[in-house]
Scaffold this active site. Structure first.
Site: not given
Ligand code: SDX
Length: 431
Positions: A308, A366
């Site tokens: 991320h 996700d």
């Protein structure tokens, strides 16, 4: 914005430029460079916006080092445990948690906007049945401005309010219709007697031939998934919505732009790519092969659902999602789901591998969401549409905040030009 807290001095050649430093309520201060080009005839250069604050916002704050996500100051793990999606929508839109009366009124307004203009059904028929539902959603959401003329004047506060409610209310209907169209089943109309999440499940899985009863376990899991995807600071799709909105485009067009950006596998498309990767891995013994590929600079393969831009610790949403996956699959009696086992072992191995530890790569939102959605009966092609309908409240809240900002102006970045110097047009015989 608050008054500058201090000043930075920038020396360029023999010139000293003073730049104000602004502080927010929490998080890094910002170096205000709005006057830099005028004073020093230089631009800053930050293509991926890794060190750039593009706006001031009071909606969501992420602390990447602590792995903390706050919506109007409330931690996501507390909201996931105690709140529900429409209450979080109210919080994101209006800044405070609602009273019981305010919540009831808000839920009522959203519920009574869930239907689409009947003529919009025709838009779906123009798509091939095998079109990706995200392609359908981009097209249909963009077309909403052709139907709802009474809420496209961005300078009218009532238009902005109505279009926000309409978007939150109608995106699940559009996503469900995209799914039904892709499997050749008839559209299912919204039912106002159901919850927001229950209504979405009903529109996706009910068929005219028999009654469909919403499973409360799936309803709660669906609501939690929607909540965990609601907003996330200035991510790529939210920044797309803000930039589109900065030109004065109508809100439906801006949300369609956000959906298009979210589709990418580096962003919202990662949930579909992650489950497909877990299925390709198939069994725990094949995990080392994929870990090696992820570390190989010559292999473009990346572990989908990992890493991320902001979180350099655990994504707090992934933690809640992992707990939800255990709970939902356990309650459904499929806790031995091979994909979940591969996901957990992949996470364990990756988080003990120096490559991932050094680069601070952790599971993101996700990584586990697809496992739950798969267990609920959704095809992988519906994972990103569900992310899109869930994120609509974040996009529209950030869009409203931008429109309400009196200092707002059209976004127009500059560049570092490295092309040819000026040259004259040569006749064909001289080329
Ligand atoms: C979302 O921004 C948001 O808030 C997004 C989001 C939201 O709610 O809106 O949180 C939703 O988009 C989550 C992210 C979903 N995407 C994926 O899971 C795709 C896989 N992850 C990546 O491609 C990547 O991690 C990003 C895109 C998420 C972040 O990319 P960055 O911040 O630009 O980091 P990078 O590409 O510069 O990577 C840093 C290093 C690189 O190695 P070096 O070149 O420094 O040697 O880490 C490596 C990368 O190669 N790396 C990975 C990796 N992610 C980064 N290596 C293997 N597998 C990965 N998944």
């Amino acid at each position: 914005m608050a008054e500058p807290t201090r000043t930075a001095k920038l020396t360029i050649d023999d010139k000293v430029i003073e730049l104000p430093i602004q502080s927010g309520s929490i998080g890094p201060d910002v170096l205000d460079i709005r006057k830099l080009y005028g004073q020093a005839d230089v631009f800053t250069f930050d293509p991926g916006f890794t060190s750039t604050a593009a706006c001031e916002s009071a909606i969501t704050y992420i602390d990447g080092d602590k792995g903390e996500l706050l919506h109007r100051g409330y931690p996501i793990d507390q909201l996931a445990e105690k709140s529900h999606y429409l209450e979080v929508c109210y919080l994101l839109l209006y800044g405070e948690l609602p009273t019981a009366v305010q919540l009831s009124d808000f839920v009522g307004r959203v519920t009574r906007h869930t239907m689409l203009h009947e003529q919009i059904h025709n838009f779906f028929r123009g798509f091939r049945r095998d079109a990706h539902p995200m392609a359908t959603m981009v097209g249909v959401v963009g077309a909403l401005s052709a139907f709802y003329h009474d809420s496209t004047d961005i300078n009218d506060a009532w238009h902005r309010e109505v279009s926000a409610i309409r978007m939150i209310a109608k995106l699940p209907t559009i996503a469900a219709m995209a799914y039904k169209y892709s499997i050749g089943q008839p559209f299912v109309y919204p039912k106002n007697s159901l919850s927001y999440a229950g209504n979405f499940l009903h529109m996706c899985f009910a068929v005219p031939a028999e009654d469909y009863v919403v499973n409360p376990i799936l309803e709660k899991a669906m609501d939690r998934i929607m909540m965990l995807h609601a907003d996330h600071e200035q991510n790529a799709s939210t920044s797309t919505v803000r930039l589109a909105g900065s030109s004065g485009a109508n809100p439906f067009a801006c949300i369609a732009a956000g959906i298009a950006c979210l589709w990418g596998p580096a962003h919202g498309g990662a949930n579909q790519a992650c489950l497909e990767m877990l299925r390709e891995i198939g069994t725990v013994d094949r995990i080392p092969e994929f870990i090696a590929r992820a570390k190989d600079k010559n292999d473009p393969f990346r572990l989908m659902g990992f890493g991320h831009r902001v979180y350099k610790n655990f994504d707090p949403r992934a933690k809640v999602m992992k707990e939800s996956a255990d709970e939902v699959l356990g309650l459904l009696g499929i806790e031995n789901n091979p994909t979940l086992q591969v996901a957990k072992e992949l996470e364990r191995i990756a988080l003990s591998d120096p490559y991932f530890v050094e680069k601070k790569l952790y599971p993101n939102v996700d990584f586990y969401s697809g496992i739950i959605l798969d267990a609920m009966g959704f095809p992988t092609s519906m994972f990103t549409p569900i992310f899109a309908l869930s994120r609509t409240v974040g996009w529209i809240s950030q869009w409203k905040e931008m429109i309400d900002d009196p200092t707002q102006k059209i976004g127009r970045p500059r560049q570092l030009y490295t092309g040819p110097q000026r040259r004259d047009y040569p006749d064909m015989r001289h080329r």
